[in-house]
Design an enzyme around this catalytic site. Structure first.
Site, short mmCIF file in Angstrom:
data_model
loop_
_atom_site.label_atom_id
_atom_site.label_comp_id
_atom_site.label_asym_id
_atom_site.label_seq_id
_atom_site.Cartn_x
_atom_site.Cartn_y
_atom_site.Cartn_z
N HIS A 311 0.72 -1.21 -0.12
CA HIS A 311 0.07 -0.06 0.04
C HIS A 311 0.69 1.27 -0.07
O HIS A 311 2.07 1.33 0.64
CB HIS A 311 -0.70 0.00 1.05
CG HIS A 311 -2.09 0.93 1.19
ND1 HIS A 311 -2.05 2.25 1.61
CD2 HIS A 311 -3.29 0.84 0.60
CE1 HIS A 311 -3.25 2.65 1.24
NE2 HIS A 311 -3.76 1.83 0.71
N ASP A 369 -7.56 -5.74 0.18
CA ASP A 369 -8.31 -6.61 -0.80
C ASP A 369 -8.00 -7.96 -0.70
O ASP A 369 -8.25 -8.82 -1.42
CB ASP A 369 -7.95 -5.91 -2.23
CG ASP A 369 -8.61 -4.63 -2.32
OD1 ASP A 369 -9.77 -4.61 -2.00
OD2 ASP A 369 -7.83 -3.66 -2.93
#
Ligand code: CMC
Length: 434
Positions: A311, A369
């Site tokens: 991320h 996710d």
């Protein structure tokens, strides 16, 4: 502006006697920010930050992320508390209005949203224009954008009441559009929303119900869906939100701005990752193939990424991933799924990745996710709908950020600059002389 001046930094242009003092600004939480607005005027230089890794594009009071500590706050409240104790509509109220509602405010908000859940009947015809095998995200971009042509009483973005109604319409109608995009792809009739059901329940009903049979709601699954919506509701200035803000900064129609956000969300580096995780797991096929896959990921020439990992901001566990993993176990238990090879593979991949130097050095952890796709698959939601679900949840975040932008007196059209590396100025050469 409500940030406070906390100091200044002096920037000196090496090799010249030119320098300038730039104010440092501090918000409630987070690092200080250098206000570089007069840098070009004073020194004639721009700043360069492709991907905006070190650039604050706005002031915002909505969401805060501490990527090193793995913290996510909506309006100051930790995501863990909200996911456990709140519900999605309350989160929508919080994100839009800044405070948690009391009972009367909640009821009025609930009524406001449910009042707008139906689509204009003519909007239905848009679906028939798509190929049956169209990706539902393509349908979402088109139909949400088309809302701009149907709600002309939302065209004046400077009117707070029109903005309020536009927000209700988007939060209320996007699940209906999403469910219809799915129904269209499988050839089933569109189901009209049911306002006697909760937000997540109604969404599951429109996705899974059929007119021929009575719909039976599973409270555990609707609670899981509600939690997934909460976890995805907002996430600061990510790619799709920044897209919405950039489009909004031009004064564009709110429905068109949200359609732009949906387009940006679609990519596999962003909201498309949940779909990509499942494709990746399916391709790996078996736990025994994971070491080979991990070595492929580590080989720079392969261009293979471990989807659902890494991320831009979190350099620690994504707090949403932890909650998602717990929810995943709950949902599988509720559905009586004891052996889910995808979950076994995901957990083994997480174990290997978290003990592998490549991932440790780069601070790559599972993101939101990584587990969401497994839950959604167990709930019977097809892979192509995963990113659509993300869009349903994120709509409130986009709308809240768009509203904040329009209400910010310091907002100007978003207009970055560049380092030009093309040809220097030159004279046109007629074709016969080239
Ligand atoms: N697998 C393997 N290597 C990775 C991964 C990954 N998933 N993510 C980053 N890296 C490596 C990258 O190759 C680079 O290595 P090196 O320093 O040797 O060149 C290093 O880690 C830093 O990565 P980066 O590309 O500079 O990081 P970024 O901040 O530009 O990208 C990201 C962030 C999320 C786009 C990226 O981590 C990624 O592509 N992850 C997979 C897709 C994904 O799961 N996206 C969902 C993000 S969370 C939900 C959302 O925002 O929508």
């Amino acid at each position: 502006m409500t940030s406070k001046a906390t100091g200044s930094i002096t920037v000196t242009l090496d090799g010249s006697n030119k320098s300038t003092s730039l104010p440092l600004l501090g918000g409630t939480l987070g690092p200080q920010v250098a206000d570089i607005r007069k840098l070009y005027g004073d020194l004639g230089i721009f700043t360069y930050d492709p991907g905006y890794g070190a650039t604050a594009s706005c002031e915002s009071t909505i969401t805060y992320i501490d990527g090193d500590e793995g913290v996510l706050l909506y309006r100051g409240y930790p995501i863990e508390q909200l996911a456990e104790k709140s519900d999605f509509l309350e989160i929508c109220y919080l994100l839009l209005n800044g405070e948690l509602p009391d009972k009367a405010e909640y009821d009025a908000f609930h009524k406001g949203v449910t009042y707008h859940t139906m689509l204009h009947e003519q909007l239905k015809s848009f679906f028939n224009g798509f190929r049956r095998d169209a990706h539902p995200m393509a349908i979402m971009c088109g139909v949400v954008g088309a809302m701009a042509a149907f709600y002309h009483d939302n065209l004046n973005i400077n009117d707070p009441e029109q903005r309020r109604i536009a927000a209700f319409r988007l939060i209320a109608k996007v699940p209906t559009i999403a469910a219809w995009a799915y129904k269209y792809s499988i050839g089933q009739p569109f189901l009209y929303p049911r306002n006697d059901l909760g937000y997540a329940e109604n969404f599951l009903y429109m996705l899974n119900g059929v007119p021929a049979e009575e719909y039976v709601n599973n409270p555990i699954l609707s609670r899981a869906m509600d939690r997934i919506l909460i976890l995805h509701a907002d996430h600061e200035q990510n790619a799709s939100t920044s897209t919405v803000r950039l489009a909004g900064s031009t004064g564009a129609n709110p429905f068109a701005c949200i359609a732009a956000g949906i387009a940006a969300l679609w990519g596999p580096a962003h909201g498309g990752a949940n779909e990509a995780v499942l494709k990746m797991l399916a391709e790996i096929g078996d736990v025994k193939n994971i070491p080979q896959f991990i070595s492929e990921v580590k080989d720079k020439n392969s261009h293979t990424k471990l989807m659902g990992f890494g991320h831009r901001v979190y350099k620690n566990f994504d707090p949403r991933a932890k909650i998602m993993k717990e929810t995943c176990h709950e949902v599988l238990a509720e559905l009586g799924i004891k052996d889910e090879p995808l979950l076994d593979m995901a957990m083994e991949m997480e174990r290997i990745a978290l003990s592998d130097d490549y991932f440790i050095q780069r601070k790559l952890y599972p993101n939101v996710d990584f587990y969401s796709g497994i839950i959604l698959k167990a709930m019977g939601i097809p892979t192509s709908m995963f990113t659509v679900l993300f869009a349903v949840a994120r709509t409130v975040g986009w709308v809240s950020q768009w509203k904040e932008l329009i209400e910010d007196p310091s907002q100007r059209i978003g207009r970055p600059r560049q380092i030009y590396t093309g040809a220097p100025a030159r004279d046109f050469v007629p074709m016969d002389k080239r």
